[in-house]
Scaffold this motif. Structure first.
Motif, PDB file in Angstrom:
ATOM      1  N   ILE A  80       0.868  -1.180   0.000  1.00  0.00           N
ATOM      2  CA  ILE A  80       0.000   0.000   0.000  1.00  0.00           C
ATOM      3  C   ILE A  80       0.907   1.233   0.000  1.00  0.00           C
ATOM      4  O   ILE A  80       1.812   1.348   0.828  1.00  0.00           O
ATOM      5  CB  ILE A  80      -0.920   0.000   1.228  1.00  0.00           C
ATOM      6  CG1 ILE A  80      -1.825  -1.244   1.202  1.00  0.00           C
ATOM      7  CG2 ILE A  80      -1.752   1.274   1.284  1.00  0.00           C
ATOM      8  CD1 ILE A  80      -2.587  -1.456   2.499  1.00  0.00           C
ATOM      9  N   ILE A  81       0.694   2.140  -0.947  1.00  0.00           N
ATOM     10  CA  ILE A  81       1.596   3.280  -1.165  1.00  0.00           C
ATOM     11  C   ILE A  81       0.982   4.544  -0.574  1.00  0.00           C
ATOM     12  O   ILE A  81      -0.225   4.793  -0.729  1.00  0.00           O
ATOM     13  CB  ILE A  81       1.871   3.473  -2.669  1.00  0.00           C
ATOM     14  CG1 ILE A  81       2.388   2.164  -3.282  1.00  0.00           C
ATOM     15  CG2 ILE A  81       2.876   4.596  -2.890  1.00  0.00           C
ATOM     16  CD1 ILE A  81       3.652   1.642  -2.653  1.00  0.00           C
ATOM     17  N   PHE A  82       1.802   5.373   0.067  1.00  0.00           N
ATOM     18  CA  PHE A  82       1.372   6.691   0.510  1.00  0.00           C
ATOM     19  C   PHE A  82       2.605   7.581   0.633  1.00  0.00           C
ATOM     20  O   PHE A  82       3.736   7.094   0.772  1.00  0.00           O
ATOM     21  CB  PHE A  82       0.615   6.630   1.846  1.00  0.00           C
ATOM     22  CG  PHE A  82       1.302   5.847   2.923  1.00  0.00           C
ATOM     23  CD1 PHE A  82       2.142   6.461   3.840  1.00  0.00           C
ATOM     24  CD2 PHE A  82       1.105   4.478   3.022  1.00  0.00           C
ATOM     25  CE1 PHE A  82       2.755   5.742   4.825  1.00  0.00           C
ATOM     26  CE2 PHE A  82       1.732   3.750   4.012  1.00  0.00           C
ATOM     27  CZ  PHE A  82       2.566   4.379   4.921  1.00  0.00           C
TER      28      PHE A  82
ATOM     29  N   ARG B 199       1.108  12.987   6.437  1.00  0.00           N
ATOM     30  CA  ARG B 199       0.724  12.776   5.043  1.00  0.00           C
ATOM     31  C   ARG B 199       0.773  14.091   4.272  1.00  0.00           C
ATOM     32  O   ARG B 199       0.329  15.122   4.769  1.00  0.00           O
ATOM     33  CB  ARG B 199      -0.673  12.178   4.941  1.00  0.00           C
ATOM     34  CG  ARG B 199      -0.722  10.700   5.292  1.00  0.00           C
ATOM     35  CD  ARG B 199      -2.103  10.129   5.018  1.00  0.00           C
ATOM     36  NE  ARG B 199      -2.176   8.712   5.316  1.00  0.00           N
ATOM     37  CZ  ARG B 199      -1.970   7.748   4.433  1.00  0.00           C
ATOM     38  NH1 ARG B 199      -1.650   8.080   3.178  1.00  0.00           N
ATOM     39  NH2 ARG B 199      -2.080   6.472   4.770  1.00  0.00           N
ATOM     40  N   LEU B 200       1.308  14.021   3.048  1.00  0.00           N
ATOM     41  CA  LEU B 200       1.360  15.218   2.214  1.00  0.00           C
ATOM     42  C   LEU B 200      -0.051  15.535   1.727  1.00  0.00           C
ATOM     43  O   LEU B 200      -0.768  14.639   1.256  1.00  0.00           O
ATOM     44  CB  LEU B 200       2.290  14.986   1.024  1.00  0.00           C
ATOM     45  CG  LEU B 200       3.764  14.767   1.389  1.00  0.00           C
ATOM     46  CD1 LEU B 200       4.569  14.477   0.140  1.00  0.00           C
ATOM     47  CD2 LEU B 200       4.334  15.984   2.110  1.00  0.00           C
ATOM     48  N   PRO B 201      -0.461  16.783   1.850  1.00  0.00           N
ATOM     49  CA  PRO B 201      -1.831  17.117   1.407  1.00  0.00           C
ATOM     50  C   PRO B 201      -1.989  16.920  -0.099  1.00  0.00           C
ATOM     51  O   PRO B 201      -1.084  17.217  -0.872  1.00  0.00           O
ATOM     52  CB  PRO B 201      -1.974  18.598   1.807  1.00  0.00           C
ATOM     53  CG  PRO B 201      -0.572  19.106   1.899  1.00  0.00           C
ATOM     54  CD  PRO B 201       0.283  17.959   2.350  1.00  0.00           C
TER      55      PRO B 201
ATOM     56  N   SER C 169      -2.094  14.857  -6.738  1.00  0.00           N
ATOM     57  CA  SER C 169      -2.754  13.623  -6.380  1.00  0.00           C
ATOM     58  C   SER C 169      -1.856  12.441  -6.683  1.00  0.00           C
ATOM     59  O   SER C 169      -0.925  12.526  -7.489  1.00  0.00           O
ATOM     60  CB  SER C 169      -4.085  13.488  -7.134  1.00  0.00           C
ATOM     61  OG  SER C 169      -3.861  13.471  -8.518  1.00  0.00           O
ATOM     62  N   GLN C 170      -2.190  11.327  -6.003  1.00  0.00           N
ATOM     63  CA  GLN C 170      -1.412  10.097  -6.156  1.00  0.00           C
ATOM     64  C   GLN C 170      -2.094   9.195  -7.153  1.00  0.00           C
ATOM     65  O   GLN C 170      -3.308   8.961  -7.086  1.00  0.00           O
ATOM     66  CB  GLN C 170      -1.288   9.395  -4.804  1.00  0.00           C
ATOM     67  CG  GLN C 170      -0.519   8.075  -4.845  1.00  0.00           C
ATOM     68  CD  GLN C 170      -0.424   7.433  -3.476  1.00  0.00           C
ATOM     69  OE1 GLN C 170      -0.149   8.101  -2.495  1.00  0.00           O
ATOM     70  NE2 GLN C 170      -0.684   6.146  -3.413  1.00  0.00           N
TER      71      GLN C 170
ATOM     72  N   ASP D  77      11.528  16.963   1.380  1.00  0.00           N
ATOM     73  CA  ASP D  77      11.169  15.711   2.048  1.00  0.00           C
ATOM     74  C   ASP D  77       9.915  15.094   1.450  1.00  0.00           C
ATOM     75  O   ASP D  77       8.965  14.778   2.164  1.00  0.00           O
ATOM     76  CB  ASP D  77      10.989  15.929   3.550  1.00  0.00           C
ATOM     77  CG  ASP D  77       9.936  16.982   3.866  1.00  0.00           C
ATOM     78  OD1 ASP D  77       9.485  17.684   2.936  1.00  0.00           O
ATOM     79  OD2 ASP D  77       9.542  17.101   5.040  1.00  0.00           O
ATOM     80  N   TYR D  78       9.888  14.948   0.126  1.00  0.00           N
ATOM     81  CA  TYR D  78       8.848  14.133  -0.510  1.00  0.00           C
ATOM     82  C   TYR D  78       9.291  12.674  -0.381  1.00  0.00           C
ATOM     83  O   TYR D  78      10.270  12.243  -1.023  1.00  0.00           O
ATOM     84  CB  TYR D  78       8.677  14.494  -1.979  1.00  0.00           C
ATOM     85  CG  TYR D  78       7.965  15.804  -2.219  1.00  0.00           C
ATOM     86  CD1 TYR D  78       6.573  15.849  -2.253  1.00  0.00           C
ATOM     87  CD2 TYR D  78       8.664  16.987  -2.401  1.00  0.00           C
ATOM     88  CE1 TYR D  78       5.909  17.050  -2.468  1.00  0.00           C
ATOM     89  CE2 TYR D  78       8.008  18.192  -2.619  1.00  0.00           C
ATOM     90  CZ  TYR D  78       6.633  18.224  -2.649  1.00  0.00           C
ATOM     91  OH  TYR D  78       5.970  19.391  -2.870  1.00  0.00           O
TER      92      TYR D  78
END
Length: 1203
Positions: A182-184, A192-194, A200-201, A220-221
Motif C-alpha cells: 500500500i503506497i502513501f 501525510r502530504l496534502p 494527487s497520487q 522531504d517528498y
C-alpha cells in the motif's frame, strides 16, 4: 492411488485447475470455506454408508506469513471415515519423510513447522484427497506462497528544479511485494502530504502535479510502502523539489553563465489541459465480472483542469459508481457484463478541454449456474448430476470420478455423460462414487464434489410415535412425518378411520411429508396416520391433533381515577378452553405487584384499598395457558379528594406487543395491543414499515385499519427486510409510534412490473434514444436489477433486437433511419428472472432538417399595411420529421419614395399544415421581399424563392417639424420638414390657424392649402401683439396625416412701446437725485470734521446720560455700544448691495436705479431715499457678508456719534 494424483496433475496441465505458476490475484480473506451439507438427518446417517464429502478446505490462494507455521486445512466426512493424502506440485507428497510436517489425527489438515527453515521451501500447489471404500473426494488446488516485503533498491535521487506553473511527476516505483504494498506519501515528520485536484497520487503510487506552485518547494517528498502481511513499512529516499519563478531562474543562470536575463521574466503562461495518464490517445481495459473496475485519468494544465467521467451510449451505473482522487479515478464495484463499453474522461479548464476514451471489456471467470448436488439413489432408480457454469469465455466442463478423468474411469453402463450432465439410468448397487465437476477458462476454475450413493433402505420414520399436537383455533397446525428410505418413501396421510388420502383444502402436503392445516378448526381434531412407503417396505405412525379454544379477555380493566384513601377495583373476566389450565397474573408497570395486604387479587379482579399516590401506574391483567395468552391494561390515577376535575383529552398511547403471524411469501398478519385512549376513542390505526435493505431508518405508510381492530393482514413485496410499527389516532391526534416489530425478510423473486414512462425519441438524425423511469429498490424484487431494452422498426423488422443494460435510465440505438417509427419495450430483469412481457410503445428516431422548400408562393396585397401569403405544402416524405408548421420571412427593401429604408427581416410562424397566412403591420408605399420555409422539430428547411410585392399608398405621417421665425407686427414665417414616413406621394399641406385672446379664448379658424414642394410660408395681415395657434399636416391621395401644432406671437407697436420708457431715463429725475447726493456728501464732511476735533467719542456715556429710548434698539446683544475705533468691524446697512470688493451690483430689473458719486459710499433705495438714514431696528436686523474699511466709517455709526 498414485494414478489418481497423476491424473489430477494432468488435469492441471489442461488448465482445468488454476496452475500454481499462473498469475493470481491474491486476496487473503481467511483460510476456510464450508462444503455443502448432505440434507439428511444425522440420526439416519448413523450406520448408513456414505462416500467422502469435503467439509472444510483452505482458500485456493493462500499467502503465508514466514514467521508463523503453515496450516493447510482439509476436513471431510463419510462412512467409514475417510483417509487423507496430499499432492504437491502434481506429485505425491510423502508426509512421513518430512519431520517438519504433521497431519492432524482423523483429519487431513497439515501443520508445517517452518522454524529454522525457509518458508519458500514449502511453496507450491497442494491438493488434498479424502477416500473411503465408496469413493474419493478432492479439494481445490491450494497455492501456497510466502508473503514478501523486499527492500527498496539503493539509488541517488538528484534534486528536481521545476519552473512555476509546469507539471511534475514524482516517481515512487516500490519493490514488488506479495501481496502488493500500500503506497502513501509523507514528509520527514510522518505527516501525510496534502493532496488536492492539483496534486494527487496515481494508482501506481506516483505523485502527479498538474502545475507546481512556490509552496511545493520542499526537500522531504518521501514515498512509503506498507506490506500488509508482514506489517512492515519501507521508505524511498527523500526527493527534493525546488520550484523556481522566472526571476529565480535568471539569477541562477546568471550566476552560472555570468549573464543576465537568460530567460524572460514572464511567468509560465496558462495552457490547455493535457492528459498525462493514460499517455496514449485511447486505451483498453479488461476487468473480470464481479471485480472492481478502476479507470484513471490524470491531466496537467494551468489553471488546474477539472476531470469529468461519462459513459458513451449510457449512464454510469447508479449505486455502484464512486469517484476517488478528486474525480481522477472512476471506480465501479461488482462489475457486470452490462458495464462493458467506452468510458470518456474529459479534462477541462477555461482555455479548453481534452478527452480520453477507455474501451472496457468484461470477461468472467467461471461462476455457478447450478453446482452438482449429492444424489442418494436406490438400485434401478434414475438420477442426474448437473454441473452448469457460465463465464466469458464460456467455461469448459470436465468430469472426474474419484479424482480420475471420467474417460479413464471404469466403465458403467448405467452412466452416460452429456456435456454438463451425467445421467444415471437403472443404476446398480456398487455404483457409489464421488464425481468432480471442473469448469474452467483462462481466468479461473471451479471444482465441485458430488457423490452418488446407491442405497437400498426400507422406510424409517423419524417423528416420535403417538405425538400430540395442540393448537389454538384459527391458527395453523403442522403435523410432522419425517421419513427416510431409499428409494425415497412416498408419504400419505389419513384421519381417524377414513380410508381416503388427505389432500386438498384445507390440507396441504409439503415435500418433506409435513401435513399443514392453514386455519385449524375444532372439527380438525382427531387421530392422524402418516404412512411412508417405498419398494422395500412400509412404515406408519400415529399423531393426534387437539384444537383448543383461544383465551380471550371478555371484560378489560378500565381507567380509574380514585381519590386518595379511596378504593380502586380492576375487573378482568376471561374465557378460555376448559381443557387448558389458565393462570392469571397482575402486573404493575410491567413488574410484580407490591407485597402489600392492601392489594387483593381475586379470580376475576384486583382490588386496591386505601390508595395512595404511590399506587398510581398501569395495571395489566395477563391470562396465560400452555398454548396462548391474552392481556389488557388500565391506568390508575390518584387525586386529592376534591371535586371531580374536567376530563382531559389527549393523544392515545402507542400500541404495544407487536406480533407477526401467518408468515407467507407475500403476506403476513400483524397484531398489537392498543395503548390508553386518554378519554378519546381510537378512530383508526396507521401501520408503517421500514425497509432496512433499501432505505434504512425511513418509515413509509402501508395501510390503515379501523380503531376497533387490533390486527391487519399485510401484503408484502419480495426482497424487502420489513419492520413494522403502529400509530393510533383519535380526535386529538396521532400517538407516538410503537416499538418496531421484529424484522421479517421476504425472499427475492423476479420483478413484478416493468419500468414506466418508456419513450423512444431521437437526438440525432441517425439515432433512437430509449428512456424509462427505473424501478425503485422496493420494486426490484431482488438483486442484480438490469433492464432488457428491446426494439424493432415498425412494419419493417420482424425480429426484435435486444440488449441488457445496467440499472440506468436510457439507451441509445445508433445507425437508425431518419424519423421512422419504432416499437420499443423495456423489461426488468434481476438474478431471479424477468418481469412480465412489457407492452410496446411507439417512438420515432431522430429528425433531420426538411429537404425541400414550399412551392408556388404568392403574395396578395390586401391594403397598404396587410398582405396575404399563399404556398403549396411540401410532400410529407421530405419533411424528415414531425411537421411543426411554416415560417414566413419578410423584410422591407425600400420605400417607393426612393428613400432607402432597408429593415431587419421579420418572421411569422404558422403552426400545422397551413397553406396561407397574413402579414400585418406593413409600411405603405413600400417594396417588400418574402419567402417561406417549412420547419420540424430539428429546424428549418431551405427557403422558397423570394417573392417581391408592393404596398399601396397610405396617409402620411406627421411633418418632421414646425417652427415659427421672423415675427413682425402683422406677419409670421412658418418653416417645416416633410414627413419622415410619406407613405405615398405628397399632394400638399394643410395649414390652419386661429388667434388666442388674453383670456385664452380661441378665435375663428383660417385654412391655407400649401403645395407639396414648399417647406416655408409667410402669413400676412396678422394683428400685432397677438398670439396665434397653428395646426399643420401633410396630405396624400389617401387622405390627411396626423396634425402637429405650434404657437407664436406677433410683436408690439413702436408708439405704444415708447410710452413705456423707464422713468430713470428722464432728465428731471436725474437732477433730483444728484442734488440729494450732494447734500449727503456735505453732511458727511461736517461729521468727519467734528469727530476729528473731539477724538474718540464715548458713545456709551452719551447713551447713559440721555437714555434716549429711540437709540436702545441699536444696542448689540450685550445691550451696549462699544467705543468707536479704527479697528472696529462695521456691518453693512440693510438694503445695501455693496459686495466686499466695494463695487455696486446692478439690479436685474430694468427699472432699478444707477449709482452716483465716487467711491460708492452714497447709495439710494428704490424710492430715491438715502439708505443711510438712522434706524436702530434696521441696524440690528442687518446681517451681511462684506466688511467696510476702518478709514471710511459707516453712516450709521457716524450719525450715532451725534447723540
Amino acid at each position: 492411488m498414485r494414478d489418481t494424483f497423476t491424473d489430477t496433475s494432468a488435469m492441471e496441465r489442461k488448465g482445468n485447475c488454476l496452475p500454481y505458476k499462473g498469475a493470481l490475484l491474491v486476496v487473503f480473506l481467511g483460510h476456510m470455506i464450508t462444503a455443502l451439507e448432505v440434507p439428511l438427518d444425522p440420526k439416519v446417517l448413523e450406520g448408513l454408508p456414505q462416500p467422502p464429502t469435503i467439509t472444510q478446505q483452505s482458500l485456493k490462494d493462500y499467502i503465508i506469513d514466514p514467521r508463523e507455521n503453515i496450516v493447510i486445512h482439509c476436513e471431510a466426512k463419510g462412512k467409514p471415515h475417510p483417509s487423507f493424502s496430499w499432492t504437491r506440485n502434481g506429485t505425491h507428497f510423502d508426509i512421513d519423510k518430512d519431520s517438519k510436517v504433521i497431519m492432524k489425527p482423523n483429519s487431513g489438515t497439515l501443520v508445517i513447522d517452518i522454524s529454522g527453515e525457509k518458508a519458500e521451501v514449502y511453496e507450491g500447489v497442494y491438493q488434498c484427497t479424502a477416500r473411503n471404500e465408496h469413493g474419493t473426494a478432492v479439494s481445490n488446488n491450494i497455492v501456497i506462497r510466502q508473503s514478501r516485503s523486499p527492500l527498496w533498491s539503493k539509488e541517488r535521487i538528484e534534486p528536481i528544479l521545476v519552473q512555476e506553473g509546469m507539471p511534475l511527476v514524482l516517481l515512487c516505483r516500490p519493490p514488488a511485494g506479495l501481496p502488493p504494498p500500500i503506497i502513501f506519501w509523507m514528509d520527514n515528520n510522518f505527516q501525510r502530504l496534502p493532496q488536492s485536484s492539483r496534486v494527487s497520487q496515481a494508482l501506481n503510487g506516483d505523485l502527479y502535479f498538474s502545475n507546481v506552485l512556490p509552496e511545493d518547494t520542499r526537500n522531504d517528498y518521501i514515498c512509503y510502502a506498507r506490506f500488509p502481511h508482514t506489517q512492515t513499512i519501507q521508505q524511498k529516499q527523500p526527493i527534493s523539489v525546488r520550484v523556481l519563478s522566472m526571476d529565480s531562474i535568471n539569477e541562477t543562470m546568471a550566476a552560472l553563465l555570468n549573464d543576465t536575463d537568460f530567460f524572460s521574466d514572464t511567468p509560465a503562461t496558462e495552457r490547455r489541459p493535457t492528459i498525462l495518464v493514460p499517455s496514449v490517445p485511447s486505451s483498453t481495459k479488461m476487468v473480470l465480472r464481479g471485480e472492481v473496475l478502476e479507470l484513471e485519468c490524470i491531466a496537467e494544465g494551468l489553471p488546474t483542469p477539472e476531470v469529468f467521467w461519462s459513459k458513451e451510449s449510457g449512464d454510469l451505473p447508479s449505486g455502484r459508481t464512486t469517484f476517488r482522487s478528486f474525480q481522477k479515478t472512476l471506480r465501479i464495484t461488482g462489475v457486470t457484463e452490462a458495464d462493458a463499453g467506452d468510458y470518456r474522461c474529459t479534462a477541462r479548464n477555461h482555455l479548453g478541454s481534452v478527452h480520453h476514451i477507455v474501451t472496457v471489456t468484461v470477461k468472467a471467470a467461471p461462476y455457478w449456474i447450478s453446482a452438482p448436488r449429492n444424489l442418494i439413489l436406490a438400485p434401478k432408480e434414475n438420477g442426474v448430476l448437473i454441473c452448469r457454469a457460465s463465464g466469458n469465455p464460456k467455461p469448459v466442463i470436465t468430469w472426474y470420478m474419484n479424482g480420475i478423468p471420467i474417460e479413464n474411469a471404469p466403465k458403467d453402463p448405467s452412466r452416460k455423460v452429456e456435456d454438463d450432465s451425467i445421467i444415471f439410468s437403472d443404476i446398480q448397487t456398487g455404483s457409489s462414487a464421488v464425481y468432480q465437476c471442473n469448469a474452467s477458462n483462462e481466468y479461473g476454475y471451479l471444482l465441485a464434489n458430488a457423490f452418488v450413493n446407491v442405497l437400498a433402505e426400507p422406510p424409517r420414520l423419524l417423528t416420535p410415535p403417538n405425538k400430540v399436537y395442540q393448537v389454538i383455533r384459527n391458527s395453523p397446525a403442522l403435523l410432522d412425518c419425517a421419513a427416510f428410505g431409499s428409494p425415497t418413501p412416498n408419504i400419505t396421510w389419513f384421519k381417524d378411520s377414513q380410508t381416503s388420502i388427505l389432500d386438498g383444502d384445507p390440507y396441504v402436503l409439503h415435500e418433506n411429508g409435513t401435513l399443514e392445516i392453514h386455519v385449524a378448526q375444532s372439527m380438525n381434531s382427531g387421530k392422524y396416520t402418516c404412512v411412508a412407503m417405498n419398494s422395500l417396505g412400509k412404515k406408519e405412525n400415529h399423531v393426534y391433533l387437539e384444537v383448543k379454544e383461544p383465551t380471550r379477555i371478555l371484560k378489560q380493566p378500565e381507567y380509574q381515577v380514585v381519590q386518595r384513601n379511596g378504593m380502586a377495583m380492576f375487573e378482568c373476566k376471561v374465557k378460555h378452553d376448559p381443557t387448558l389450565v389458565p393462570t392469571m397474573t397482575w402486573l404493575k408497570d410491567s413488574g410484580e405487584l407490591p407485597d402489600d395486604e392492601r392489594f387483593v387479587v381475586d379470580s376475576e379482579s384486583l382490588t386496591i384499598k386505601d390508595v395512595t399516590e404511590r399506587d398510581e401506574g398501569t395495571y395489566t391483567c395477563v391470562m396465560n395457558t400452555t398454548l396462548d395468552q391474552d392481556s389488557a391494561s388500565a391506568v390508575l390515577t390518584v387525586i386529592e379528594p376534591t371535586p371531580t376535575p374536567a376530563i382531559v383529552y389527549e393523544q392515545p398511547d402507542p400500541p404495544t406487543d407487536l406480533e407477526l403471524t401467518e408468515e407467507q411469501a407475500r403476506s403476513i398478519q400483524l397484531t398489537w395491543i392498543p395503548g390508553d385512549e386518554h378519554n378519546s376513542p381510537i378512530e383508526k390505526f396507521l401501520i408503517q414499515y421500514e425497509d432496512a435493505l433499501h432505505q434504512p431508518s425511513v418509515w413509509h405508510n402501508l395501510t390503515e385499519v379501523p380503531g376497533t381492530k387490533t390486527y391487519a393482514h399485510l401484503k408484502l413485496s419480495p426482497y424487502v427486510h420489513y419492520s413494522f410499527r403502529v400509530r393510533a389516532v383519535n380526535s386529538v391526534g396521532y400517538s407516538q409510534p410503537s416499538y418496531p416489530s421484529r424484522q421479517y425478510k421476504t425472499d427475492p423473486a423476479a420483478p413484478d412490473e416493468n419500468p414506466s414512462k418508456v419513450e423512444g425519441f431521437g437526438t440525432e438524425h441517425n439515432n433512437l434514444v430509449i428512456s424509462w423511469m427505473p424501478l425503485t429498490g422496493l420494486q426490484s424484487n431482488g438483486p442484480g436489477l438490469q433492464y432488457k431494452v428491446i426494439w424493432r422498426q415498425q412494419d419493417v423488422d420482424k425480429d426484435w433486437t435486444s440488449v441488457t443494460v445496467a440499472n440506468v435510465s436510457k439507451f441509445v440505438v445508433s445507425g437508425t433511419p431518419t424519423f421512422v417509427p419504432y416499437e420499443v419495450k423495456v423489461q426488468a430483469v434481476n438474478d431471479y428472472g424477468s418481469a412480465p412481457e412489457p407492452e410496446a410503445v411507439i417512438g420515432y428516431s431522430g429528425e433531420d432538417l426538411p429537404m425541400v422548400a414550399p412551392d408556388s408562393v404568392q403574395v396578395l396585397v390586401q391594403n397598404s399595411t396587410l398582405a396575404e401569403v399563399h404556398w403549396e405544402p411540401v410532400p410529407p416524405a421530405t419533411v424528415r420529421g414531425r411537421l411543426k408548421g411554416y415560417k414566413v420571412y419578410y423584410w422591407k427593401e425600400k420605400s417607393l419614395n426612393k428613400q432607402n429604408h432597408h429593415e431587419e427581416q421579420q418572421v411569422l410562424t404558422f403552426s400545422g399544415n397551413k397553406t396561407h397566412g397574413m402579414l400585418p403591420g406593413l409600411h405603405p408605399y413600400s417594396l417588400y421581399t418574402a419567402n417561406v420555409r417549412v420547419f420540424n422539430g430539428k429546424g428549418e428547411g431551405p427557403p422558397s424563392s423570394n417573392q417581391q410585392f408592393e404596398t399601396p399608398e397610405g396617409v402620411p405621417g406627421p411633418p418632421a417639424f414646425l417652427k415659427i421665425t421672423n415675427p413682425n407686427l402683422d406677419s409670421l414665417t412658418l418653416e417645416w420638414g416633410p414627413p419622415l414616413d410619406r407613405n405615398g406621394r405628397l399632394t400638399g399641406y394643410t395649414l390652419k390657424y386661429q388667434p388666442i385672446n388674453n383670456t385664452n379664448e380661441l378665435g375663428p379658424i383660417e385654412v391655407v392649402a400649401l403645395p407639396a414642394n414648399e417647406t416655408n410660408f409667410t402669413l400676412l395681415n396678422l394683428k400685432y401683439s397677438t398670439r396665434y395657434k397653428f395646426y399643420f399636416n401633410a396630405n396624400t391621395i389617401k387622405g390627411s396625416g396626423p396634425i402637429i401644432t405650434e404657437e407664436a406671437v406677433t410683436i408690439m407697436d413702436e408708439a405704444m412701446a415708447s410710452r413705456q420708457v423707464d422713468i430713470a431715463t428722464q432728465g428731471w429725475f436725474i437732477g433730483l437725485m444728484c442734488a440729494i447726493a450732494l447734500l449727503i456728501l456735505v453732511l458727511l464732511i461736517v461729521c468727519f470734521i467734528k469727530r476729528n476735533k473731539g477724538g474718540k467719542y464715548p458713545v456709551k456715556e452719551k447713551e447713559d446720560a440721555h437714555a434716549d429710548p429711540e437709540i436702545q434698539p441699536m444696542k448689540e446683544d450685550d445691550g451696549t455700544f462699544g467705543e468707536y475705533s479704527d479697528t472696529e468691524d462695521h456691518k453693512p446697512l440693510q438694503g445695501s448691495r455693496t459686495p466686499s470688493n466695494g463695487t455696486v451690483k446692478k439690479d436685474d430689473s430694468d427699472d432699478s436705479l444707477v449709482d452716483y458719486g465716487e467711491g460708492g459710499d452714497g447709495q439710494f433705495n428704490e424710492d430715491g431715499s438715502f439708505i443711510g438714514q438712522y434706524s436702530g431696528k434696521k441696524e440690528k436686523d442687518t446681517a451681511n457678508e462684506g466688511n467696510e474699511s476702518s478709514e471710511a466709517p459707516s453712516p450709521v455709526n457716524a450719525m450715532n456719534s451725534f447723540v
